[in-house]
Design an enzyme around this catalytic site. Sequence first.
Site, PDB file in Angstrom:
ATOM      1  N   SER A  44       5.185   6.491  -0.190  1.00  0.00           N
ATOM      2  CA  SER A  44       4.864   7.939  -0.028  1.00  0.00           C
ATOM      3  C   SER A  44       6.052   8.872  -0.272  1.00  0.00           C
ATOM      4  O   SER A  44       5.729   9.870  -0.464  1.00  0.00           O
ATOM      5  CB  SER A  44       4.555   7.877   1.755  1.00  0.00           C
ATOM      6  OG  SER A  44       3.412   7.039   1.945  1.00  0.00           O
ATOM      7  N   GLY A 103       0.678  -1.225   0.136  1.00  0.00           N
ATOM      8  CA  GLY A 103       0.092   0.109  -0.056  1.00  0.00           C
ATOM      9  C   GLY A 103       0.947   1.217   0.035  1.00  0.00           C
ATOM     10  O   GLY A 103       2.059   1.161  -0.371  1.00  0.00           O
ATOM     11  N   LEU A 104       0.218   2.305   0.527  1.00  0.00           N
ATOM     12  CA  LEU A 104       0.979   3.618   0.651  1.00  0.00           C
ATOM     13  C   LEU A 104       1.737   3.870   1.614  1.00  0.00           C
ATOM     14  O   LEU A 104       1.409   4.615   2.886  1.00  0.00           O
ATOM     15  CB  LEU A 104      -0.009   4.921   0.258  1.00  0.00           C
ATOM     16  CG  LEU A 104       0.439   5.913  -0.007  1.00  0.00           C
ATOM     17  CD1 LEU A 104       1.176   5.884  -1.355  1.00  0.00           C
ATOM     18  CD2 LEU A 104      -0.526   6.939  -0.321  1.00  0.00           C
ATOM     19  N   HIS A 105       2.792   2.896   1.878  1.00  0.00           N
ATOM     20  CA  HIS A 105       3.788   2.987   2.978  1.00  0.00           C
ATOM     21  C   HIS A 105       4.971   4.031   2.869  1.00  0.00           C
ATOM     22  O   HIS A 105       4.656   4.747   2.210  1.00  0.00           O
ATOM     23  CB  HIS A 105       4.245   1.292   3.158  1.00  0.00           C
ATOM     24  CG  HIS A 105       4.468   0.955   4.674  1.00  0.00           C
ATOM     25  ND1 HIS A 105       5.578   1.232   5.190  1.00  0.00           N
ATOM     26  CD2 HIS A 105       3.507   0.692   5.859  1.00  0.00           C
ATOM     27  CE1 HIS A 105       5.391   1.002   6.446  1.00  0.00           C
ATOM     28  NE2 HIS A 105       4.299   0.651   7.043  1.00  0.00           N
ATOM     29  N   ALA A 106       5.900   3.710   3.546  1.00  0.00           N
ATOM     30  CA  ALA A 106       6.788   4.608   3.855  1.00  0.00           C
ATOM     31  C   ALA A 106       7.738   4.870   2.247  1.00  0.00           C
ATOM     32  O   ALA A 106       7.642   6.136   2.027  1.00  0.00           O
ATOM     33  CB  ALA A 106       8.138   4.242   4.654  1.00  0.00           C
TER      34      ALA A 106
END
Length: 101
Positions: free
Chosen positions: A23, A17-20
């Site tokens: 992002s 997903g939209l992790h570190a």
Amino acid sequence: MADSETTASVLLTHEVGLHARPSVKLTKLAKTFQSAIELGLGGDGPWIDAKSIVKVMAAKAPQGTTLHFRARGADADAAVAALVGLVERDFDEVGAHVGNG
């Protein structure tokens, strides 16, 4: 036309997903454009500043989420196209889930 708003949506397929890392890549790319760029997890928001790493990471969008972008400014079309492309390319993390088989 400088005030026209450009919008687009794209399916988040990245496995974490939209992790570190994703992002950071998203916000770094957003910061290269002059336009005000916002990210929403729904077509009607809530909207967050796509240039803010803290806000983007806090969204915690899981894999399978449809990300919505909207931008307003002189380079809004290019900004939205670039961000959608980044997500479609799985944040350019080549080899992240490809075996050496």
